[in-house]
Design an enzyme around this catalytic site. Structure first.
Site, PDB file in Angstrom:
ATOM      1  N   ASP A  51       3.572  -3.749  -3.440  1.00 21.12           N
ATOM      2  CA  ASP A  51       4.856  -3.074  -3.244  1.00 21.12           C
ATOM      3  C   ASP A  51       5.215  -3.001  -1.762  1.00 21.12           C
ATOM      4  OD1 ASP A  51       5.006  -2.686  -5.959  1.00 21.12           O
ATOM      5  OD2 ASP A  51       4.252  -0.629  -5.903  1.00 21.12           O
TER       6      ASP A  51
ATOM      7  N   SER B 262      -4.525  -3.596  -4.121  1.00 22.93           N
ATOM      8  CA  SER B 262      -3.948  -2.662  -5.087  1.00 22.93           C
ATOM      9  C   SER B 262      -2.475  -2.967  -5.300  1.00 22.93           C
ATOM     10  CB  SER B 262      -4.103  -1.222  -4.586  1.00 22.93           C
ATOM     11  OG  SER B 262      -3.246  -1.003  -3.469  1.00 22.93           O
ATOM     12  N   LYS B 263      -1.901  -2.341  -6.315  1.00 20.63           N
ATOM     13  CA  LYS B 263      -0.465  -2.490  -6.581  1.00 20.63           C
ATOM     14  C   LYS B 263       0.343  -2.011  -5.379  1.00 20.63           C
ATOM     15  CE  LYS B 263       3.219  -1.005  -9.711  1.00 20.63           C
ATOM     16  NZ  LYS B 263       4.079  -0.450  -8.647  1.00 20.63           N
ATOM     17  N   ARG B 264      -0.126  -0.974  -4.731  1.00 19.16           N
ATOM     18  CA  ARG B 264       0.582  -0.430  -3.578  1.00 19.16           C
ATOM     19  C   ARG B 264       0.715  -1.477  -2.464  1.00 19.16           C
ATOM     20  NH1 ARG B 264      -1.866   5.072  -1.781  1.00 19.16           N
ATOM     21  NH2 ARG B 264      -1.248   5.503  -3.937  1.00 19.16           N
TER      22      ARG B 264
END
Length: 524
Positions: free
Chosen positions: A267, A262-264
């Site tokens: 990050d 995921s994008k998380r």
């Protein structure tokens, strides 16, 4: 393959294109090119509430940057257009009503409150509410109502959806190129909504209708759509259409190997999950992109190709043409593929070495100009004697290209170049403390003075001449090489690192070389 291969990539414009979507597009592209087929881009924007301004153009720009452009779609060879589902809206109502007429679908008038009541009632009994054969005759739909009652509701303009009538007590036999044969008991399937109350089709109906009308031969998509395969097969049967062949790609997993990427994760662990930088038009938040982070498109594509596929050989580095020739859906794995941020850096380092020095110099020049500008500004503020080899904005790109050729082997990104090469552009203003203690002894200043007297008379200031004269002097005087080469490198670089010393001397020139030797004698 005898059939005319036509594949499609059909993203929703709800935000930036995730790296998983790029992998799906890549596998479709490779399969199409392998079989002299057509790669179609279709925008599935049936969910207008989630539409994000700019996402559609982002998808097109991302595919182009990745080097996997579509053959047919928005603004290009529009043989079966339009290619936005929102512009095909009248089509879907007709086909939904066709399913009702054939008895394969029905009108459902249940309100959101009604359905919520049934869900909570089932939860209280420890059950899961499924709208299908076992309860649809108890709910508000055209199967439980008379024809007159149904028509009255339609005439009154009551909200309705159109649901697929999933069969009772049947076994579906499904085939997937990657996963093989599967059996599904229709009793566990729900009656999916095909047409929504807002007048738009759901993904399921629009997807099937468009794939049929656009003559799609193979549907290559992510594993998350595997639960929809049974419904899609049933829809093809209900329409009397030949179904395309299906292939469901494995998930791209987190670097830990557990769960979907995921994008998380990006990050949290410091890597992009989007091909290009994206700024959210609503929040103005910016997400990193592989392009802006300094990755080469070829490196990213080569890396993605190996997420779930392998060629069956030891080869890891592939051009796009080689990927096309080697690609085979039957060599795609069923299990998820772990995303390895270090591996894509490995690919990028490799592709760095294949770039022309001149091209890399053009990318590096703005970084050089910016750093020299900062050094010049700081020097003026502090009245320092720090010098650079050239005036800011007057740097010769051919000189930069020569520098790049000497240091790129140790770089992964163009952004690494300055730390690896700053001494080619500006003299060191300080010397590494640990290196200084190691390189500078009691007799070092005297030896450096003698070295200066060897360098000054050299007329042909080339790498060959420098190496010959300096090494000859060291050998003739029986001096340990480290006693000269370490402090010399320290004088030129400011640390005990960098490419060949004689290459550095040649690049910065005689006057600058002598000046740096004099400076270290004076300083240390």
């Amino acid at each position: 393959m005898t059939k005319n291969v036509r594949v499609r990539f059909a993203p929703s414009p709800t935000g930036p294109l995730h790296i998983g979507g790029v992998r799906t597009a890549l596998f479709n592209y490779l399969f199409a090119k392998k079989h002299n087929g057509t790669f179609v881009l279709r925008i599935e924007d049936t969910d207008q509430n989630r539409y994000v301004e700019g996402a559609e153009q982002y998808i097109i720009d991302a595919l182009n940057w990745c080097g996997i452009p579509y053959d047919e779609g928005l603004g290009k060879n529009e043989t079966y257009g339009p290619y936005r589902q929102s512009e095909r809206k009248p089509l879907y109502k007709k086909y939904a009503e066709q399913l009702i007429a054939s008895g394969n679908a029905y009108y459902a008038f249940d309100t959101a409150e009604d359905l919520d009541f049934h869900r909570k009632n089932h939860e209280n009994q420890g059950k899961t509410f499924i709208y299908n054969w076992h309860n649809r005759l108890k709910l508000s739909n055209s199967l439980s109502l008379s024809a007159e009652e149904t028509q009255a509701k339609l005439d009154a303009g009551e909200d309705y959806v159109i649901r697929f009538k999933s069969p009772h007590d049947e076994t579906l036999h499904l085939t997937d190129i990657i996963r093989g044969d599967m059996k599904i008991d229709t009793n566990v399937l729900d009656d999916k909504v095909l047409f929504k109350s807002d007048g738009m089709p759901t993904y399921h109906l629009a997807n099937i209708v468009d794939d049929h009308l656009m003559k799609i031969s193979h549907v290559i998509r992510g594993e998350e759509w595997l639960p929809s395969l049974a419904l899609h097969y049933q829809l093809y049967t209900a329409f009397g259409w030949e179904a395309p062949e299906f292939a469901h790609l494995p998930l791209i997993l987190k670097p830990t190997g557990k769960g979907k990427l995921s994008k998380r994760d990006g990050d949290k662990m410091g890597f992009p999950v989007f091909p290009l930088q994206w700024t959210d038009p609503k929040t103005n938040d910016t997400s990193r992109g592989y392009k802006e982070d300094g990755y080469f498109a070829e490196a990213m594509i080569n890396f993605l190709a190996f997420l779930g596929w392998n060629p069956g050989t030891e080869q890891e580095i592939f051009t796009i043409e080689e990927l096309v020739n080697a690609f085979d859906l039957e060599r795609v794995n069923k299990s998820g593929a772990r995303f390895d941020p270090d591996k894509i850096k490995w690919f990028n380092h490799h592709y760095m070495q294949d770039q022309y020095d001149e091209d890399l110099a053009e990318l590096f020049k703005p970084i050089v100009d910016k750093n020299l500008s900062v050094i010049q500004s700081d020097s003026e503020k502090s009245h320092s004697n720090a010098t650079s080899l050239t005036a800011q904005n007057d740097i010769d790109v051919n000189y930069i290209a020569l520098v790049v050729g000497l240091i790129k082997e140790r770089a992964t990104f163009v952004s690494d170049f300055w730390d690896l090469s700053h001494f080619f552009f500006t003299a060191p203003t300080a010397y590494d403390e640990k290196a200084s203690k190691k390189a500078f002894k009691d007799d070092t200043a005297d030896l450096m003075s003698q070295l200066k007297s060897i360098i000054l008379p050299i007329d042909e200031f080339t790498v060959t001449a420098l190496e010959k004269d300096i090494k000859g002097w060291i050998t003739k005087n029986d001096i340990a090489f480290g006693k000269i080469m370490m402090p010399l490198r320290l004088a030129l670089v400011g640390a005990l690192q960098g490419p060949d010393v004689f290459e550095i001397m040649y690049m910065i020139g005689k006057a600058e070389t002598v000046k740096r030797i004099e400076n270290i004698i004076k300083t240390l």
